[in-house]
Design an enzyme around this catalytic site. Sequence first.
Site, PDB file in Angstrom:
ATOM      1  N   SER A  11      34.129  48.184  36.797  1.00  0.00           N
ATOM      2  CA  SER A  11      35.283  47.531  37.914  1.00  0.00           C
ATOM      3  C   SER A  11      36.235  48.896  38.182  1.00  0.00           C
ATOM      4  O   SER A  11      36.922  49.218  37.212  1.00  0.00           O
ATOM      5  CB  SER A  11      36.073  46.634  37.612  1.00  0.00           C
ATOM      6  OG  SER A  11      36.897  46.231  38.536  1.00  0.00           O
ATOM      7  N   HIS A  36      31.313  47.937  40.472  1.00  0.00           N
ATOM      8  CA  HIS A  36      31.709  46.880  41.087  1.00  0.00           C
ATOM      9  C   HIS A  36      33.118  47.352  41.730  1.00  0.00           C
ATOM     10  O   HIS A  36      34.192  48.065  41.228  1.00  0.00           O
ATOM     11  CB  HIS A  36      32.157  45.727  39.773  1.00  0.00           C
ATOM     12  CG  HIS A  36      32.608  44.600  40.163  1.00  0.00           C
ATOM     13  ND1 HIS A  36      31.991  43.648  40.784  1.00  0.00           N
ATOM     14  CD2 HIS A  36      33.872  44.175  40.166  1.00  0.00           C
ATOM     15  CE1 HIS A  36      32.482  42.511  40.972  1.00  0.00           C
ATOM     16  NE2 HIS A  36      33.625  42.676  40.576  1.00  0.00           N
ATOM     17  N   ASP A  38      36.375  45.589  43.685  1.00  0.00           N
ATOM     18  CA  ASP A  38      37.154  44.176  43.856  1.00  0.00           C
ATOM     19  C   ASP A  38      38.084  44.449  45.218  1.00  0.00           C
ATOM     20  O   ASP A  38      38.929  45.397  45.261  1.00  0.00           O
ATOM     21  CB  ASP A  38      38.171  44.079  42.839  1.00  0.00           C
ATOM     22  CG  ASP A  38      37.351  43.498  41.506  1.00  0.00           C
ATOM     23  OD1 ASP A  38      36.686  42.446  41.707  1.00  0.00           O
ATOM     24  OD2 ASP A  38      37.480  44.189  40.374  1.00  0.00           O
ATOM     25  N   MET A  40      41.046  42.555  47.697  1.00  0.00           N
ATOM     26  CA  MET A  40      41.858  41.765  47.606  1.00  0.00           C
ATOM     27  C   MET A  40      42.845  41.877  48.761  1.00  0.00           C
ATOM     28  O   MET A  40      43.211  43.040  48.977  1.00  0.00           O
ATOM     29  CB  MET A  40      42.712  41.700  46.111  1.00  0.00           C
ATOM     30  CG  MET A  40      41.692  41.645  44.986  1.00  0.00           C
ATOM     31  SD  MET A  40      42.895  41.667  43.385  1.00  0.00           S
ATOM     32  CE  MET A  40      41.675  42.171  42.080  1.00  0.00           C
ATOM     33  N   HIS A  69      33.157  42.616  45.776  1.00  0.00           N
ATOM     34  CA  HIS A  69      33.715  41.294  45.291  1.00  0.00           C
ATOM     35  C   HIS A  69      34.711  40.925  46.262  1.00  0.00           C
ATOM     36  O   HIS A  69      35.763  41.411  46.175  1.00  0.00           O
ATOM     37  CB  HIS A  69      33.826  41.061  43.900  1.00  0.00           C
ATOM     38  CG  HIS A  69      34.797  39.682  43.463  1.00  0.00           C
ATOM     39  ND1 HIS A  69      35.409  39.425  42.470  1.00  0.00           N
ATOM     40  CD2 HIS A  69      34.614  38.605  44.177  1.00  0.00           C
ATOM     41  CE1 HIS A  69      35.749  38.262  42.599  1.00  0.00           C
ATOM     42  NE2 HIS A  69      35.309  37.654  43.509  1.00  0.00           N
ATOM     43  N   MET A  71      37.645  38.983  47.332  1.00  0.00           N
ATOM     44  CA  MET A  71      38.752  37.829  47.168  1.00  0.00           C
ATOM     45  C   MET A  71      39.611  37.832  48.260  1.00  0.00           C
ATOM     46  O   MET A  71      40.941  38.377  48.159  1.00  0.00           O
ATOM     47  CB  MET A  71      39.277  38.390  45.954  1.00  0.00           C
ATOM     48  CG  MET A  71      38.455  38.078  44.505  1.00  0.00           C
ATOM     49  SD  MET A  71      39.399  38.490  43.108  1.00  0.00           S
ATOM     50  CE  MET A  71      38.766  40.361  43.121  1.00  0.00           C
ATOM     51  N   MET A 140      33.797  33.855  37.218  1.00  0.00           N
ATOM     52  CA  MET A 140      35.205  34.631  36.764  1.00  0.00           C
ATOM     53  C   MET A 140      35.661  34.209  35.275  1.00  0.00           C
ATOM     54  O   MET A 140      35.603  32.793  35.070  1.00  0.00           O
ATOM     55  CB  MET A 140      36.394  34.293  37.574  1.00  0.00           C
ATOM     56  CG  MET A 140      35.912  35.133  39.108  1.00  0.00           C
ATOM     57  SD  MET A 140      35.981  36.672  39.020  1.00  0.00           S
ATOM     58  CE  MET A 140      37.508  37.205  38.514  1.00  0.00           C
ATOM     59  N   GLY A 145      42.727  38.365  40.553  1.00  0.00           N
ATOM     60  CA  GLY A 145      43.936  38.828  41.251  1.00  0.00           C
ATOM     61  C   GLY A 145      44.421  40.186  40.646  1.00  0.00           C
ATOM     62  O   GLY A 145      44.861  40.798  41.049  1.00  0.00           O
ATOM     63  N   PHE A 146      44.381  40.271  39.124  1.00  0.00           N
ATOM     64  CA  PHE A 146      44.784  41.470  38.171  1.00  0.00           C
ATOM     65  C   PHE A 146      43.895  41.720  37.107  1.00  0.00           C
ATOM     66  O   PHE A 146      43.141  40.722  36.648  1.00  0.00           O
ATOM     67  CB  PHE A 146      46.054  40.987  37.750  1.00  0.00           C
ATOM     68  CG  PHE A 146      47.228  40.766  38.729  1.00  0.00           C
ATOM     69  CD1 PHE A 146      47.960  41.832  39.276  1.00  0.00           C
ATOM     70  CD2 PHE A 146      47.520  39.524  39.313  1.00  0.00           C
ATOM     71  CE1 PHE A 146      48.869  41.718  40.322  1.00  0.00           C
ATOM     72  CE2 PHE A 146      48.460  39.224  40.355  1.00  0.00           C
ATOM     73  CZ  PHE A 146      49.234  40.396  40.730  1.00  0.00           C
ATOM     74  N   GLY A 148      42.801  43.483  33.361  1.00  0.00           N
ATOM     75  CA  GLY A 148      43.504  43.312  31.949  1.00  0.00           C
ATOM     76  C   GLY A 148      43.792  42.130  31.455  1.00  0.00           C
ATOM     77  O   GLY A 148      44.480  42.012  30.505  1.00  0.00           O
ATOM     78  N   ASP A 179      32.860  38.331  35.229  1.00  0.00           N
ATOM     79  CA  ASP A 179      33.823  39.465  35.488  1.00  0.00           C
ATOM     80  C   ASP A 179      35.190  38.713  34.767  1.00  0.00           C
ATOM     81  O   ASP A 179      35.581  37.565  35.054  1.00  0.00           O
ATOM     82  CB  ASP A 179      33.935  39.648  36.837  1.00  0.00           C
ATOM     83  CG  ASP A 179      35.205  40.517  37.144  1.00  0.00           C
ATOM     84  OD1 ASP A 179      35.721  41.176  36.160  1.00  0.00           O
ATOM     85  OD2 ASP A 179      35.589  40.770  38.248  1.00  0.00           O
ATOM     86  N   GLY A 180      35.730  39.624  33.839  1.00  0.00           N
ATOM     87  CA  GLY A 180      36.996  39.210  33.275  1.00  0.00           C
ATOM     88  C   GLY A 180      37.294  39.118  32.021  1.00  0.00           C
ATOM     89  O   GLY A 180      36.502  38.312  31.218  1.00  0.00           O
ATOM     90  N   GLY A 181      38.135  40.014  31.301  1.00  0.00           N
ATOM     91  CA  GLY A 181      38.257  40.102  29.876  1.00  0.00           C
ATOM     92  C   GLY A 181      36.957  40.435  29.202  1.00  0.00           C
ATOM     93  O   GLY A 181      36.932  40.369  27.680  1.00  0.00           O
ATOM     94  N   GLY A 199      36.247  46.493  33.302  1.00  0.00           N
ATOM     95  CA  GLY A 199      37.201  47.380  33.783  1.00  0.00           C
ATOM     96  C   GLY A 199      37.851  48.088  32.899  1.00  0.00           C
ATOM     97  O   GLY A 199      37.686  49.137  32.492  1.00  0.00           O
TER      98      GLY A 199
END
Length: 221
Positions: A11, A36, A38, A40, A69, A71, A140, A145-146, A148, A179-181, A199
């Site tokens: 990402s 990827h 993002d 937003m 993606h 959002m 997700m 939105g953010f 990390g 996606d996420g963590g 990311g």
Amino acid sequence: MEKSSFMIAPSILSADFARLADEVSAVEKAGCDWIHVDVMDGHFVPNLTIGAPVVKCLKPVSTKPLDVHLMIDDPEKYVEDFAKAGADYLTIHVEATQYVGETLQTIRELGMKPGITLRPATDLQEIVPFLPSVDLVLVMTVNPGFGGQSFMQDQVAKVDELKRMREQDPGLNYLIEVDGGVSDQTAKQLRNADVLVAGSYIYKNESYEVAIANLKEAKHD
């Protein structure tokens, strides 16, 4: 549709935007499969990032598919912009538009591969009617939105169920993306996924090559 290892989509949200072309080239050389992106809008999610012009700038310097993606609210208004910019995959949220089916069809008609997203708060049943129309389902494992954020383990069940549904219905042919963590440790819980978005784990690692290799091999650990 079994993969020998995960496909990896770094990402760029975690990349150094002052050196974005170099950052994309570096992860491609390190062995990633997709890039990827993002997008937003500050309304659908509480953050504001890049849009179609950045995708257009990335297209000439990237040798990998651009996995975009959205959002954003009312994504149907921007599908054509992202098609012209060079997006390969374009993923929307079921909550973002009243015209989910029509938007997915437009994405395909414009030459991109349509995707649908499951936020942590989104029930899997909300996207079931659209599964025959998509090439990608993005699960997700953080609230969008953010970057990390910490991995939400309770979302793994959606990945497992999506694979079960795909195996039982020959009319379903989507890839499952998470996606996420995502890290080499959380990836071990995601063996039923096909594509991992990462990311911070990649871009904060001293070696992009080692990070990507660790993620790919986590499917077998």
